[in-house]
Design an enzyme around this catalytic site. Structure first.
Site, mmCIF file in Angstrom:
data_model
loop_
_atom_site.group_PDB
_atom_site.id
_atom_site.type_symbol
_atom_site.label_atom_id
_atom_site.label_comp_id
_atom_site.label_asym_id
_atom_site.label_seq_id
_atom_site.Cartn_x
_atom_site.Cartn_y
_atom_site.Cartn_z
ATOM 1 N N CYS A 1 -28.137 -21.124 -23.541
ATOM 2 C CA CYS A 1 -28.872 -20.228 -22.652
ATOM 3 C C CYS A 1 -30.357 -20.459 -22.885
ATOM 4 O O CYS A 1 -30.840 -20.308 -24.014
ATOM 5 C CB CYS A 1 -28.493 -18.786 -22.998
ATOM 6 S SG CYS A 1 -29.414 -17.536 -22.100
ATOM 7 N N CYS B 1 -31.583 -22.952 -16.123
ATOM 8 C CA CYS B 1 -30.706 -21.854 -16.562
ATOM 9 C C CYS B 1 -29.296 -22.418 -16.475
ATOM 10 O O CYS B 1 -28.947 -23.071 -15.477
ATOM 11 C CB CYS B 1 -30.872 -20.653 -15.641
ATOM 12 S SG CYS B 1 -29.561 -19.410 -15.793
HETATM 13 N N1 DGL Z 1 -27.730 -18.643 -18.580
HETATM 14 C C1 DGL Z 1 -28.970 -18.135 -19.009
HETATM 15 C C2 DGL Z 1 -30.067 -19.195 -19.122
HETATM 16 O O1 DGL Z 1 -29.775 -20.322 -19.301
HETATM 17 C C3 DGL Z 1 -29.509 -16.867 -18.497
HETATM 18 C C4 DGL Z 1 -29.001 -16.117 -17.344
HETATM 19 C C5 DGL Z 1 -29.347 -14.661 -17.508
HETATM 20 O O2 DGL Z 1 -28.664 -14.002 -18.277
HETATM 21 O O3 DGL Z 1 -30.303 -14.188 -16.875
HETATM 22 O O4 DGL Z 1 -31.229 -18.932 -19.063
#
Ligand code: DGL
Length: 263
Positions: free
Chosen positions: A77, A186
């Site tokens: 993430c 993301c």
């Molecule tokens: N999947 C996450 C990222 O790579 C974040 C998505 C979220 O929770 O806002 O930033």
């Protein structure tokens, strides 16, 4: 953490199902490793939360993964990496903690006289880590915070009119610009690739997943924790989620998702 050895699992987490895009890459590149994946769907999204809150959610998950004898942690993430990786590394100096960042560096190599669109959460784009990256590789980059976009992937809604309409609004100001690359900053956005690619035929969409898994391998090699023994298939992967069985089901579907790498 004395029980750690090469056969211990790798812990991986995300705010929800997006990190499954990193897990898919890791399952392919590291066939001898076992993984525990945790998606924090009940607390998603992270990208619109305060940094302190994302740090404390991330710390809670890392502690839980350590209790399960994970030999390394992958923060799958970008948002949680930005908010928590540095603090967690200083708290657990002996544990390899691999994070992610929007792939501005490889996109920079494609930049000529047009623009690069960098899509990420508001939290990632507002973070210090991104500012640092932007100072190095931000030439021609237009940063687009995308509140509400991860939710499509979280619902398993990878196509359809509401998603198309969201993206049409997001990209409208750049319709007349020469877009040279789109950064998927993301992990959730990787699953929305086909819908995004429809707006930019022939333009490369770049994510950080391959690089992250290469970095994971390097760190495991450095500390002599890379496994060379294939695990039994039923012990290879444990999926966990704060969002219950429905979220785990979405993760399973996304593990089967057909990636069209050229999309
Ligand atoms: N999947 C996450 C990222 O790579 C974040 C998505 C979220 O929770 O806002 O930033």
């Amino acid at each position: 953490m004395d029980k750690l050895n090469r056969l211990s699992p790798i812990g991986m987490f995300d705010s929800g199902v997006g990190g499954i895009s990193v897990l898919r890459e890791a399952l392919t590149q590291l066939p001898c490793e076992r993984f525990i994946f945790y998606g924090d769907t009940a607390n998603a999204p992270y990208g619109t939360k305060a940094r302190e809150e994302v740090l404390s959610l991330s710390r809670y998950i890392v502690e839980m993964l350590i209790k399960q004898d994970c030999k390394a942690i992958v923060i799958a993430c970008n948002t949680a990496t930005s908010a928590a990786a540095a603090t967690l590394r200083s708290q657990y100096p002996d544990l390899p903690i691999i994070g992610m960042e929007p792939a501005l560096k490889p996109a920079h190599q494609l930049h000529q006289d047009g623009i690069v669109l960098s899509l990420a959460t508001p939290g990632t784009i507002a973070g210090e880590k991104y500012a640092h990256l932007y100072a190095l590789y931000g030439q021609g980059v237009v940063s687009l915070p995308c509140p509400g976009l991860m939710e499509f992937a979280e619902r398993g809604e990878l196509t359809g009119e509401p998603l198309r309409a969201y993206l049409a609004r997001l990209f409208a100001p750049y319709a007349d610009r020469k877009v040279e690359a789109v950064v998927l900053g993301c992990t959730h956005y990787v699953f929305l690739k086909q819908a995004i690619a429809a707006f930019f035929p022939g333009v490369p969409l770049i994510d950080g997943n391959e690089g992250t898994v290469r970095q994971l391998r390097r760190r495991l090699e450095e500390v002599d924790l890379l496994s060379d023994t294939k695990p039994q298939s039923d012990t290879r992967l444990t999926l966990m989620s704060s969002g219950g069985e429905k979220a785990v089901e979405t993760m399973r579907l996304l593990l089967q998702w057909k990636d069209n790498k050229n999309a």
